[in-house]
Write an enzyme that holds these catalytic residues in place. Structure first.
Site, PDB file in Angstrom:
ATOM      1  CD  GLU A  48     104.208 111.739 -27.820  1.00 20.02           C
ATOM      2  OE1 GLU A  48     104.329 112.290 -26.720  1.00 20.02           O
ATOM      3  OE2 GLU A  48     104.150 112.356 -28.904  1.00 20.02           O
ATOM      4  CB  CYS A 243     104.594 116.250 -30.205  1.00 22.29           C
ATOM      5  SG  CYS A 243     104.841 117.569 -29.033  1.00 22.29           S
ATOM      6  CG  ASN A 377      99.572 117.203 -27.734  1.00 28.19           C
ATOM      7  OD1 ASN A 377      99.193 116.891 -26.606  1.00 28.19           O
ATOM      8  ND2 ASN A 377     100.843 117.397 -28.011  1.00 28.19           N
ATOM      9  CD  GLU A 378     102.700 120.520 -25.137  1.00 33.09           C
ATOM     10  OE1 GLU A 378     103.622 120.654 -25.969  1.00 33.09           O
ATOM     11  OE2 GLU A 378     102.875 120.005 -24.027  1.00 33.09           O
TER      12      GLU A 378
END
Ligand code: AHR
Length: 663
Positions: A48, A243, A377-378
């Protein structure tokens, strides 16, 4: 041979004296029952662009704000003389450029100076390629002069480089290139571009790369950092995050289509981590997309991993946006779904397709063989499965061959997690991504986390994890030891755990906002942390099948009576070896008899040479740093194993891998 027996005798005698105090029950490796297959993707990397991991890190570009597209167009640059920012440049999605004109006084100069990312690391005898798109708008030939300065030296001493002059002769935009060689090493160089004549010159996309990038690609990766990834032998490579996939809002989400095609025309995107530096003033964290999806796929191929891109599900970062109006309504996801379909075409499509052709034009006509795709993603709450369902339907129909990865939210347990797992199974996700940044106790217990997971349904992707210990140094030895203990549980449960990636991967020592991280770096050096070596040992000694390994007929999970030992074993059919991994989290040196249960115990005909790779350190708080990058590294030794039992000496707080040839 005699000598070897003598050595074995002394080794045995030495071990017997230790045994008197700390011999444990035996570990039994049942060679008769090879277990589940270990997936190629089992241990991988999670990339990331956080902590300046891409621009200023892995991506070898040394010029910050090379296209003058930061909202403050001259951020990263200093100017003197007559410099104007214009906005009708040759690259549609990056329209700004700098106009350098005569300052109008004999003693004045027009100059641009770039500060790089915390300076530029320049190494002795290395070559650097400077390039710039330029033109003379009035059609009258002019000149640029390019120099390097070292800002660490008093008075910003000019460096021992050739000063290069570029003749700019065309009214049309053209790329001009010059190569430099340094005779010195500098940690903090800056580059200066002087107007060296009277006539005006326009400059755009100013770029500087080492010529020696990983595998020599012009738009390439920093060699030491990419090599650190290759040395991990990662089975899977997840990108671009994290993120960052979601963005602070939908506009700043990662849009892969903006990250492909000519680098000069890839638009800038604000980095989602821009505003998360609590300790520093850095409003200058942007993504040039120079390291884009083509480069990710290529790197993944070159380091032997399966690529795993993650795309936006239409939800912006839920931590930062709790209002539903910040997200894409479920019935308006078409372009997002199309992005996913087009990505598969970009990776795998024939060169006659639109996106397959672009891949070929960029230099890779062969497909990248994409097999996995993550959506979201989250994410959490019903808003996630509602959206994911739209993708699943479209992707299953068009690409049943692609395995889909869903998310279980930001926590490894609790309400969000308990809600999402069944939802992922309902939607038929192939893998579910779990995240856990947790303390020591969690990691110790989590060694048994997967022992009782359902064996049916989606497989596990332990997609982001790291042991965080408050009040300690970051990436200290003990945290890595806990990760090693935890990972025995990943290996033992390889039938359901198909991927695991530590996170985050990279951090610049001057530009981090999240720690611990697996690899630290400055502009010249790389630091492989203790966590790095743990990951590497698991990955390199991954094996092909789990083997049953027990102590007192129980898996070795640090349970009562197991003396703080966590252990696992596997068989590597390719090399015909067993790999026994033993983690001792106790403060005691132990002698652990490891016995191979075989069909005919007498079949052990000759001594075996057992190779041991050991990671240990007397100081649990110690860590590798830029100043001492090799303070804690694995060591190697050899043991002779007579018969089917190895008397393994296991130091306190250590992690050992024993490589035992199959007889
Ligand atoms: O790894 C850092 C961040 O942690 C990731 O971007 C995110 O997925 C998680 O919250």
């Amino acid at each position: 041979m005699k000598y070897r027996h003598l050595l074995s005798f002394f080794a045995l005698a030495a071990s017997l004296s230790v045994q008197a105090q700390n011999t444990t029950q035996e570990l039994v490796l049942n060679t008769l029952k090879p277990g589940a297959e270990i997936q190629k993707t089992m241990y991988g990397i999670f990339f990331e662009d956080i902590n300046f991991a891409a621009d200023g890190g892995l991506y070898a570009e040394m010029i910050k704000n090379r296209s003058f597209e930061f909202p403050q167009a001259l951020q990263g640059w200093k100017t003197a003389g007559n410099v104007k920012i214009m906005d009708d440049g040759p690259f549609e999605r990056n329209p700004h450029y700098a106009r350098l004109s005569d300052p109008g006084h004999a003693h004045k100069r027009t100059v641009l100076e770039n500060e790089g990312f915390f300076g530029m690391g320049i190494e002795k005898d290395h070559e650097y390629r400077f390039s710039v798109w330029a033109r003379v708008p009035d059609g009258k030939p002019s000149k640029l002069r390019v120099e390097f300065v070292d800002v660490l030296r008093e008075e910003h001493g000019r460096m021992n480089f050739d000063r290069v002059k570029l003749d700019i002769d065309s009214k049309e935009w053209k790329k001009y290139t010059a190569t430099f060689k340094s005779s010195e090493t500098h940690a903090k160089a800056y580059v200066r571009i002087f107007l060296d004549d009277k006539e005006t010159v326009d400059v755009e996309h100013v770029s500087l790369f080492p010529t020696d990038t990983f595998n020599g690609h012009e738009n390439g990766m920093r060699k030491d950092l990419a090599q650190a990834l290759a040395d991990l032998k990662p089975g899977v490579f997840r990108f671009p995050g994290g993120c960052i996939v979601e963005g602070s809002d939908l506009d700043t989400r990662y849009q892969w289509k903006n990250s492909v095609g000519p680098v000069e025309n890839r638009p800038l995107n604000q980095n989602r981590w821009q505003y998360t530096f609590t300790h520093r003033f850095y409003p200058d964290y942007y993504q040039s997309y120079g390291l884009g999806f083509y480069e990710y796929f290529l790197l993944s191929e070159e380091i032997g991993s399966e690529p795993l891109p993650i795309l936006s599900v239409g939800l912006a970062c839920q931590y930062q946006n709790d209002d539903m109006s910040a997200h894409v309504p479920v019935d308006q996801l078409d372009s997002y779904v199309q992005d996913a379909l087009d990505l598969i075409e970009f990776a795998n499509g024939d060169v006659t397709t639109t996106w397959g052709k672009l891949r070929a034009d960029m230099g890779h006509p062969a497909p990248f063989n994409l097999k996995y795709l993550g959506i979201g993603n989250e994410q959490w709450g019903p808003e996630y499965p509602e959206r994911l369902e739209v993708f699943v339907k479209a992707l299953r129909k068009a690409h049943p061959e692609i395995k889909l990865v869903g998310s279980s939210g930001p926590d490894p347990d609790g309400e969000k997690f308990d809600y999402l797992w069944p939802e992922m199974n309902r939607l038929g996700a192939d893998l579910v991504d779990e995240h856990f940044y947790r303390p020591v106790d969690f990691f110790k217990k989590a060694a048994t986390r997967y022992d009782n997971y359902p064996r049916k349904g989606a497989k596990v992707f332990a997609g982001e994890y790291a042991c965080h210990e408050d009040g300690k140094a970051w990436n200290h030895y003990y945290a890595a030891l806990m990760e090693a203990a935890f990972m025995t549980g990943l290996e033992r449960n390889a039938d359901i755990v198909h991927m695991a990636t530590y996170a985050p991967l990279f951090a610049h020592v001057e530009g981090w906002q999240w720690r611990p991280d697996m690899i630290w770096f400055d502009n010249l050096k790389t630091v492989r942390t203790c966590s790095y070596y743990v990951q590497q040992l698991y990955s390199v000694y991954k094996g092909t099948n789990v083997m049953p390994l027990t102590m007192g007929n129980q898996p070795v999970t640090g349970a009562e009576g197991q003396e703080g030992l966590f252990a696992t074993a596997c068989l590597d059919k390719a090399t015909n070896q067993y790999y026994v991994k033993i983690v001792n989290v106790s403060k005691k040196d132990l002698t652990v008899p490891v016995t191979l249960k075989v069909k005919k115990p007498k079949a052990a005909v000759a001594d075996r040479d057992v190779h041991c790779i050991r990671f240990s350190c007397g100081d649990p708080d110690a860590e590798n740093t830029v100043e001492h990058p090799n303070r804690i590294t694995p060591t190697e030794s050899h043991f002779s194993m007579t018969g089917n039992t190895l008397q393994a000496h296991i130091p306190a707080e250590s992690f050992s891998v024993f490589v035992i040839p199959v007889q």
